[in-house]
Design a protein around this motif. Structure first.
Motif, PDB file in Angstrom:
ATOM      1  N   LEU A   1       2.407  77.327  31.673  1.00  0.00           N
ATOM      2  CA  LEU A   1       2.937  76.234  31.969  1.00  0.00           C
ATOM      3  C   LEU A   1       2.120  75.213  31.291  1.00  0.00           C
ATOM      4  O   LEU A   1       2.362  74.240  30.523  1.00  0.00           O
ATOM      5  CB  LEU A   1       3.476  76.205  33.090  1.00  0.00           C
ATOM      6  CG  LEU A   1       4.212  76.666  33.877  1.00  0.00           C
ATOM      7  CD1 LEU A   1       4.521  76.068  35.458  1.00  0.00           C
ATOM      8  CD2 LEU A   1       5.958  76.068  33.519  1.00  0.00           C
ATOM      9  N   THR A   2       0.437  75.485  31.460  1.00  0.00           N
ATOM     10  CA  THR A   2      -0.368  74.784  30.895  1.00  0.00           C
ATOM     11  C   THR A   2      -0.874  75.066  29.254  1.00  0.00           C
ATOM     12  O   THR A   2      -0.571  73.714  28.497  1.00  0.00           O
ATOM     13  CB  THR A   2      -1.976  75.467  31.729  1.00  0.00           C
ATOM     14  OG1 THR A   2      -1.462  74.746  33.337  1.00  0.00           O
ATOM     15  CG2 THR A   2      -2.922  74.266  30.712  1.00  0.00           C
TER      16      THR A   2
ATOM     17  N   PHE B   1       3.087  73.956  27.287  1.00  0.00           N
ATOM     18  CA  PHE B   1       3.555  73.045  27.929  1.00  0.00           C
ATOM     19  C   PHE B   1       5.118  73.123  27.218  1.00  0.00           C
ATOM     20  O   PHE B   1       5.389  73.077  25.971  1.00  0.00           O
ATOM     21  CB  PHE B   1       3.449  72.490  28.135  1.00  0.00           C
ATOM     22  CG  PHE B   1       3.996  71.438  29.856  1.00  0.00           C
ATOM     23  CD1 PHE B   1       4.235  71.709  31.331  1.00  0.00           C
ATOM     24  CD2 PHE B   1       4.610  70.149  29.548  1.00  0.00           C
ATOM     25  CE1 PHE B   1       5.178  71.375  31.602  1.00  0.00           C
ATOM     26  CE2 PHE B   1       5.128  69.311  30.722  1.00  0.00           C
ATOM     27  CZ  PHE B   1       4.958  69.796  31.249  1.00  0.00           C
TER      28      PHE B   1
ATOM     29  N   ASP C   1       7.005  72.022  36.462  1.00  0.00           N
ATOM     30  CA  ASP C   1       6.168  73.004  36.179  1.00  0.00           C
ATOM     31  C   ASP C   1       5.363  71.858  35.489  1.00  0.00           C
ATOM     32  O   ASP C   1       4.021  72.041  35.423  1.00  0.00           O
ATOM     33  CB  ASP C   1       7.080  73.157  34.212  1.00  0.00           C
ATOM     34  CG  ASP C   1       7.753  74.448  34.488  1.00  0.00           C
ATOM     35  OD1 ASP C   1       8.159  74.906  35.543  1.00  0.00           O
ATOM     36  OD2 ASP C   1       9.007  74.383  33.607  1.00  0.00           O
ATOM     37  N   SER C   2       5.260  70.532  35.494  1.00  0.00           N
ATOM     38  CA  SER C   2       4.756  69.604  34.643  1.00  0.00           C
ATOM     39  C   SER C   2       4.043  69.737  36.634  1.00  0.00           C
ATOM     40  O   SER C   2       2.458  69.373  36.054  1.00  0.00           O
ATOM     41  CB  SER C   2       5.609  68.343  35.446  1.00  0.00           C
ATOM     42  OG  SER C   2       4.410  67.182  34.940  1.00  0.00           O
TER      43      SER C   2
ATOM     44  N   GLN D   1       1.301  72.871  36.368  1.00  0.00           N
ATOM     45  CA  GLN D   1       0.279  73.050  35.684  1.00  0.00           C
ATOM     46  C   GLN D   1      -0.116  72.014  36.022  1.00  0.00           C
ATOM     47  O   GLN D   1      -2.145  72.093  35.197  1.00  0.00           O
ATOM     48  CB  GLN D   1       0.717  72.620  34.039  1.00  0.00           C
ATOM     49  CG  GLN D   1       1.524  71.139  33.524  1.00  0.00           C
ATOM     50  CD  GLN D   1       0.616  70.372  33.048  1.00  0.00           C
ATOM     51  OE1 GLN D   1      -0.505  71.027  32.732  1.00  0.00           O
ATOM     52  NE2 GLN D   1       1.248  69.241  33.800  1.00  0.00           N
TER      53      GLN D   1
END
Length: 486
Positions: A301-302, A305, A337-338, A341
């Motif tokens: 995710l990081t 993204f 998700d935001s 991460q």
């Protein structure tokens, strides 16, 4: 009459279920083939499904637990330098790469403390000229302090009130209420025009205080500890210690401080308020795998993204640190998700991070890949061309971080950064700046704008602007991608 009733019952028993309801005898899934007898799962299927359910919940619990574990790790790190409510750790000589902490910078003097509100409200006296805030034990924003806070950088007295407190509150304070007993306090002082951090440090030490409201008439002293020389770790682990730290947070805070679904995920793993965390062998094995998968998911995710709206410019590698503002919401929905991460690379949150206030606060742009979309290779050379007139009222900086630890890259250089505050920074005739990255200093280069990397070691970078100006927000000034140098 009896025979007629039995006949109708028999007809109803064999009537087909409406479409979409009935379960076939075999269902092929990623878990394998699941088997049923007229909708009833066999024993092997039950075991498979329960294992999968527990594992799914454990992975989600890991991702949701990153935020409170960020706080728990920081609380643990700060405790080594002294007790809560009276000890401030301060990086008087800036943060060195020996400190393993999430995306620290090399331009400000951090000042941190842990607040414990179990015995009542605490007074926090904030010095002038700093930038900071308070986050609770679940890593939720409580208040901004300093330049973006109610004191507007002039210094002020804040009163931090614990959950459920209904006592009298004296006038003359900015009152902020926390939903948890544990809280993280942090702010930063800035280098002066000569790049020296020490004048700001002296202002902080002369004016920063914290003490119980009950002792406001005769406040105990606040102790400052210079931790710049100290190696320490304030990055969450991805092994069984993660779950132990999470359990400490859940045990120490009121149940109403978190939402029931999150607490339900934790409870399903044996992490409950008021209970010891003592998983059996099956659960320990499951949690070990879930932590590994959770950590891997946070990395995906990081570093890759997938929401296009996070990127500053079409087709560019530069992106925001998170979406959805400090609440990480979009039309009421949590941006999972935001959030995951964000708490993987950074350990706090504030509305000032994403607030478009010209000349105040800060803005951040990340690059995890180069202009071609490839991860940065520590054995290769790269170049970043910073155009002239960078829209930052205070300063800008470029810092490299280790993809494993999300901490400053450790090389032979003192700091892995180039900033506009550096006294020897080389500026081109048009006001632009070229920054080089690579394992060797570029030929014919004096190294003033070179950041060393290590073969075999991945890295990413953050471009910071303090006091961002209008051209940053309206995108009339654009930061080019980092390109390989052949």
């Amino acid at each position: 009459m009896v025979e007629e009733v039995n006949h109708h019952d028999d007809v109803r028993a064999h009537a087909p279920a409406p479409p979409g309801i009935a379960c076939p005898d075999e269902v092929r899934t990623r878990l394998g083939t699941l088997r049923f007898s007229d909708g009833f799962p066999d024993d092997a299927t039950v075991r498979t499904l329960f294992d999968n359910l527990d594992f799914q919940r454990a992975v989600q619990a890991y991702l949701l637990g990153l935020a409170p574990v960020d706080m728990a790790v920081m609380r643990t790190a700060l405790s080594r330098w002294g007790p809560a409510n009276s000890t401030m750790a301060i990086w008087e000589d800036l943060v060195h790469p020996r400190f393993v902490g999430l995306v620290y910078n090399t331009s400000t003097s951090y000042c941190y403390a842990w607040l414990d509100l179990r015995d009542g409200p605490l007074v926090v006296e904030v010095p002038p000229g700093v930038y900071g805030g308070i986050d609770d034990h679940w890593c939720r924003w409580v208040a901004d302090l300093g330049l973006t806070g109610a004191d507007r950088g002039e210094g002020g007295r804040y009163l931090v009130v614990p959950p459920g407190y209904d006592g009298d509150l004296p006038a003359g304070h900015v009152v902020v209420r926390s939903r948890t007993y544990g809280n993280f306090l942090g702010y930063r002082g800035f280098r002066d025009e000569h790049g020296d951090p020490h004048p700001a440090v002296e202002v902080i030490k002369a004016n920063a205080r914290m003490y119980p409201l009950a002792r406001a008439g005769d406040p105990p002293p606040t102790r400052f500890v210079n931790v710049s020389p100290e190696p320490a770790v304030a990055v969450p682990p991805a092994d069984h210690r993660f779950w132990e730290l999470l359990a400490e947070v859940v045990r120490s805070e009121p149940a109403e401080s978190a939402d029931p679904i999150t607490l339900g995920l934790f409870a399903g793993l044996g992490i409950r308020a008021g209970e010891a965390f003592d998983p059996d062998d099956r659960t320990r094995t499951l949690l070990a795998e879930a932590a590994a998968v959770g950590d891997a998911t946070a990395r995906a995710l990081t570093y890759r993204f997938r929401q296009s709206e996070a990127y500053y410019y079409p087709g560019s590698a530069w992106r925001k640190g998170f979406l959805g503002g400090y609440l990480l919401r979009d039309r009421g929905a949590a941006l999972l998700d935001s959030a995951a991460q964000l708490y993987f690379w950074g350990g706090s949150i504030s509305p000032a991070w994403d607030r478009e206030v010209v000349g105040a606060g800060s803005q951040y742009a990340f690059a995890f890949v180069d202009a071609a979309g490839s991860p940065f290779d520590g054995g290769r050379a790269y170049r970043l061309h910073v155009p002239p007139a960078v829209p930052a009222d205070r300063f800008w900086s470029v810092i490299l971080y280790d993809t494993q630890t999300r901490s400053m890259l450790r090389t032979g250089q003192e700091w892995p950064s180039v900033t506009s505050q550096d006294q020897g920074i080389a500026v081109n005739g048009d006001g632009s700046v070229d920054i080089r990255f690579g394992p060797e200093r570029p030929p014919g280069d004096d190294g003033r704008n070179w950041i060393q990397t290590l073969p075999g070691k991945g890295w990413f970078t953050m471009f910071r602007l303090y006091g961002p100006l209008r051209p940053w927000f309206d995108r009339t000034w654009r930061l080019p991608d980092i390109t390989p140098v052949e």
